[in-house]
Design a protein around this motif. Structure first.
Motif, PDB file in Angstrom:
ATOM      1  N   GLY A   3       0.979  -1.595   0.368  1.00  0.00           N
ATOM      2  CA  GLY A   3      -0.199   0.094  -0.077  1.00  0.00           C
ATOM      3  C   GLY A   3       0.268   1.033   0.013  1.00  0.00           C
ATOM      4  O   GLY A   3       0.008   2.432  -0.082  1.00  0.00           O
ATOM      5  N   LYS A   4       1.640   1.636  -0.213  1.00  0.00           N
ATOM      6  CA  LYS A   4       3.124   2.386   0.172  1.00  0.00           C
ATOM      7  C   LYS A   4       3.106   3.170  -1.622  1.00  0.00           C
ATOM      8  O   LYS A   4       3.632   2.418  -2.615  1.00  0.00           O
ATOM      9  N   THR A   5       3.236   4.320  -1.387  1.00  0.00           N
ATOM     10  CA  THR A   5       2.944   5.029  -2.620  1.00  0.00           C
ATOM     11  C   THR A   5       4.518   5.433  -2.980  1.00  0.00           C
ATOM     12  O   THR A   5       4.153   5.837  -4.425  1.00  0.00           O
ATOM     13  N   TRP A   6       5.221   5.374  -1.963  1.00  0.00           N
ATOM     14  CA  TRP A   6       6.610   6.200  -2.523  1.00  0.00           C
ATOM     15  C   TRP A   6       7.467   4.980  -2.114  1.00  0.00           C
ATOM     16  O   TRP A   6       7.587   4.224  -2.023  1.00  0.00           O
ATOM     17  N   MET A   7       8.338   4.938  -3.266  1.00  0.00           N
ATOM     18  CA  MET A   7       9.548   3.928  -2.564  1.00  0.00           C
ATOM     19  C   MET A   7      11.088   4.660  -2.966  1.00  0.00           C
ATOM     20  O   MET A   7      10.972   5.356  -3.897  1.00  0.00           O
ATOM     21  N   SER A   8      12.348   4.215  -2.676  1.00  0.00           N
ATOM     22  CA  SER A   8      13.300   4.951  -1.940  1.00  0.00           C
ATOM     23  C   SER A   8      14.407   4.297  -3.861  1.00  0.00           C
ATOM     24  O   SER A   8      13.445   3.368  -4.723  1.00  0.00           O
ATOM     25  N   PRO A   9      15.152   4.901  -4.292  1.00  0.00           N
ATOM     26  CA  PRO A   9      15.647   4.916  -4.842  1.00  0.00           C
ATOM     27  C   PRO A   9      16.290   3.521  -5.187  1.00  0.00           C
ATOM     28  O   PRO A   9      16.339   3.219  -7.338  1.00  0.00           O
ATOM     29  N   ALA A  10      16.749   3.363  -4.342  1.00  0.00           N
ATOM     30  CA  ALA A  10      16.827   1.554  -4.695  1.00  0.00           C
ATOM     31  C   ALA A  10      16.372   0.678  -4.613  1.00  0.00           C
ATOM     32  O   ALA A  10      16.409  -0.239  -5.608  1.00  0.00           O
ATOM     33  N   GLU A  11      15.199   0.740  -4.044  1.00  0.00           N
ATOM     34  CA  GLU A  11      13.713  -0.119  -4.354  1.00  0.00           C
ATOM     35  C   GLU A  11      13.203  -0.220  -6.005  1.00  0.00           C
ATOM     36  O   GLU A  11      12.957  -0.798  -6.140  1.00  0.00           O
ATOM     37  N   ALA A  12      13.344   1.449  -6.820  1.00  0.00           N
ATOM     38  CA  ALA A  12      12.776   1.454  -8.029  1.00  0.00           C
ATOM     39  C   ALA A  12      14.096   0.917  -8.675  1.00  0.00           C
ATOM     40  O   ALA A  12      14.156   0.460  -9.800  1.00  0.00           O
ATOM     41  N   ALA A  13      15.077   1.113  -8.036  1.00  0.00           N
ATOM     42  CA  ALA A  13      16.689   0.648  -8.945  1.00  0.00           C
ATOM     43  C   ALA A  13      16.369  -1.175  -9.194  1.00  0.00           C
ATOM     44  O   ALA A  13      16.773  -1.752 -10.232  1.00  0.00           O
ATOM     45  N   GLU A  14      15.607  -1.535  -8.176  1.00  0.00           N
ATOM     46  CA  GLU A  14      15.495  -3.723  -7.950  1.00  0.00           C
ATOM     47  C   GLU A  14      14.756  -3.766  -8.921  1.00  0.00           C
ATOM     48  O   GLU A  14      14.150  -5.006 -10.103  1.00  0.00           O
ATOM     49  N   LEU A  15      13.039  -3.157  -9.241  1.00  0.00           N
ATOM     50  CA  LEU A  15      12.459  -3.215  -9.820  1.00  0.00           C
ATOM     51  C   LEU A  15      12.612  -2.914 -11.296  1.00  0.00           C
ATOM     52  O   LEU A  15      12.282  -3.603 -12.410  1.00  0.00           O
ATOM     53  N   LEU A  16      13.519  -1.762 -11.965  1.00  0.00           N
ATOM     54  CA  LEU A  16      13.350  -1.742 -13.068  1.00  0.00           C
ATOM     55  C   LEU A  16      14.957  -2.267 -13.740  1.00  0.00           C
ATOM     56  O   LEU A  16      15.048  -2.094 -14.842  1.00  0.00           O
ATOM     57  N   GLU A  17      15.340  -2.852 -12.952  1.00  0.00           N
ATOM     58  CA  GLU A  17      16.205  -4.084 -13.095  1.00  0.00           C
ATOM     59  C   GLU A  17      17.753  -3.360 -13.463  1.00  0.00           C
ATOM     60  O   GLU A  17      18.444  -3.687 -14.616  1.00  0.00           O
ATOM     61  N   VAL A  18      18.155  -1.539 -12.442  1.00  0.00           N
ATOM     62  CA  VAL A  18      19.226  -0.989 -12.916  1.00  0.00           C
ATOM     63  C   VAL A  18      20.254  -0.708 -12.086  1.00  0.00           C
ATOM     64  O   VAL A  18      19.333  -1.493 -10.739  1.00  0.00           O
ATOM     65  N   SER A  19      21.211  -0.050 -12.123  1.00  0.00           N
ATOM     66  CA  SER A  19      21.707  -0.044 -10.602  1.00  0.00           C
ATOM     67  C   SER A  19      21.241   1.027 -10.227  1.00  0.00           C
ATOM     68  O   SER A  19      20.895   2.441 -10.199  1.00  0.00           O
ATOM     69  N   PRO A  20      21.605   0.612  -8.358  1.00  0.00           N
ATOM     70  CA  PRO A  20      20.873   2.399  -7.692  1.00  0.00           C
ATOM     71  C   PRO A  20      20.973   3.669  -8.352  1.00  0.00           C
ATOM     72  O   PRO A  20      20.726   4.754  -8.445  1.00  0.00           O
ATOM     73  N   ARG A  21      22.842   3.558  -8.622  1.00  0.00           N
ATOM     74  CA  ARG A  21      23.425   4.574  -9.417  1.00  0.00           C
ATOM     75  C   ARG A  21      22.184   5.966 -10.535  1.00  0.00           C
ATOM     76  O   ARG A  21      22.482   6.674 -10.098  1.00  0.00           O
ATOM     77  N   THR A  22      22.395   4.490 -11.378  1.00  0.00           N
ATOM     78  CA  THR A  22      21.235   4.860 -12.531  1.00  0.00           C
ATOM     79  C   THR A  22      20.546   5.640 -11.609  1.00  0.00           C
ATOM     80  O   THR A  22      20.352   6.359 -13.095  1.00  0.00           O
ATOM     81  N   VAL A  23      19.289   5.422 -11.187  1.00  0.00           N
ATOM     82  CA  VAL A  23      18.331   5.710 -10.709  1.00  0.00           C
ATOM     83  C   VAL A  23      18.700   7.380  -9.863  1.00  0.00           C
ATOM     84  O   VAL A  23      18.103   8.433 -10.595  1.00  0.00           O
ATOM     85  N   GLN A  24      19.989   7.429  -9.105  1.00  0.00           N
ATOM     86  CA  GLN A  24      20.280   8.375  -8.964  1.00  0.00           C
ATOM     87  C   GLN A  24      21.107   9.302 -10.010  1.00  0.00           C
ATOM     88  O   GLN A  24      20.692  10.192  -9.810  1.00  0.00           O
ATOM     89  N   ARG A  25      21.508   9.131 -10.330  1.00  0.00           N
ATOM     90  CA  ARG A  25      21.517  10.024 -11.760  1.00  0.00           C
ATOM     91  C   ARG A  25      20.723  10.251 -12.537  1.00  0.00           C
ATOM     92  O   ARG A  25      20.351  11.912 -12.545  1.00  0.00           O
ATOM     93  N   SER A  26      19.652   9.960 -12.613  1.00  0.00           N
ATOM     94  CA  SER A  26      18.084  10.345 -13.826  1.00  0.00           C
ATOM     95  C   SER A  26      17.926  11.111 -12.462  1.00  0.00           C
ATOM     96  O   SER A  26      16.451  12.477 -12.743  1.00  0.00           O
ATOM     97  N   LEU A  27      17.698  10.978 -10.949  1.00  0.00           N
ATOM     98  CA  LEU A  27      17.422  12.147 -10.177  1.00  0.00           C
ATOM     99  C   LEU A  27      17.704  13.284  -9.959  1.00  0.00           C
ATOM    100  O   LEU A  27      17.382  14.685 -10.148  1.00  0.00           O
ATOM    101  N   ALA A  28      19.459  13.461 -10.292  1.00  0.00           N
ATOM    102  CA  ALA A  28      20.663  14.149 -10.099  1.00  0.00           C
ATOM    103  C   ALA A  28      20.310  15.406 -10.991  1.00  0.00           C
ATOM    104  O   ALA A  28      20.407  16.961 -10.929  1.00  0.00           O
ATOM    105  N   ASP A  29      20.387  15.899 -11.718  1.00  0.00           N
ATOM    106  CA  ASP A  29      20.067  16.188 -13.386  1.00  0.00           C
ATOM    107  C   ASP A  29      18.580  17.005 -13.981  1.00  0.00           C
ATOM    108  O   ASP A  29      17.594  16.353 -13.910  1.00  0.00           O
ATOM    109  N   PRO A  30      18.112  18.035 -12.763  1.00  0.00           N
ATOM    110  CA  PRO A  30      16.519  18.342 -13.235  1.00  0.00           C
ATOM    111  C   PRO A  30      15.984  18.317 -14.852  1.00  0.00           C
ATOM    112  O   PRO A  30      14.825  18.348 -14.700  1.00  0.00           O
TER     113      PRO A  30
END
Length: 71
Positions: A3-30
């Motif tokens: 029932g959780k609406t929000w997830m961490s970038p690490a959880e998202a990376a696991e679901l997307l099957e990419v590295s957590p760093r890839t998700v962090q980079r996508s968030l770093a650049d506006p």
């Protein structure tokens, strides 16, 4: 599904099957953040009470981006 609406970038990376760093980079650049995750409050937000600018991603956006689960 949780029932959780929000997830961490690490959880998202696991679901997307990419590295957590890839998700962090996508968030770093506006510009990239806007293109991939939409506006603040839509697909991403700053984690409440975070003093380090930690992001959270909306579960529905991550699931849509990941596509349907494989059987």
């Amino acid at each position: 599904m949780s029932g959780k609406t929000w997830m961490s970038p690490a959880e998202a990376a696991e679901l997307l099957e990419v590295s957590p760093r890839t998700v962090q980079r996508s968030l770093a650049d506006p510009e990239q953040r806007q293109a991939e995750w939409g506006g603040e409050g839509e697909g991403w937000r700053h984690k409440p009470l975070s003093t380090r600018g930690t992001y959270q991603l909306r579960r529905s956006w991550v699931e849509r981006k990941a596509g349907p689960p494989e059987a």
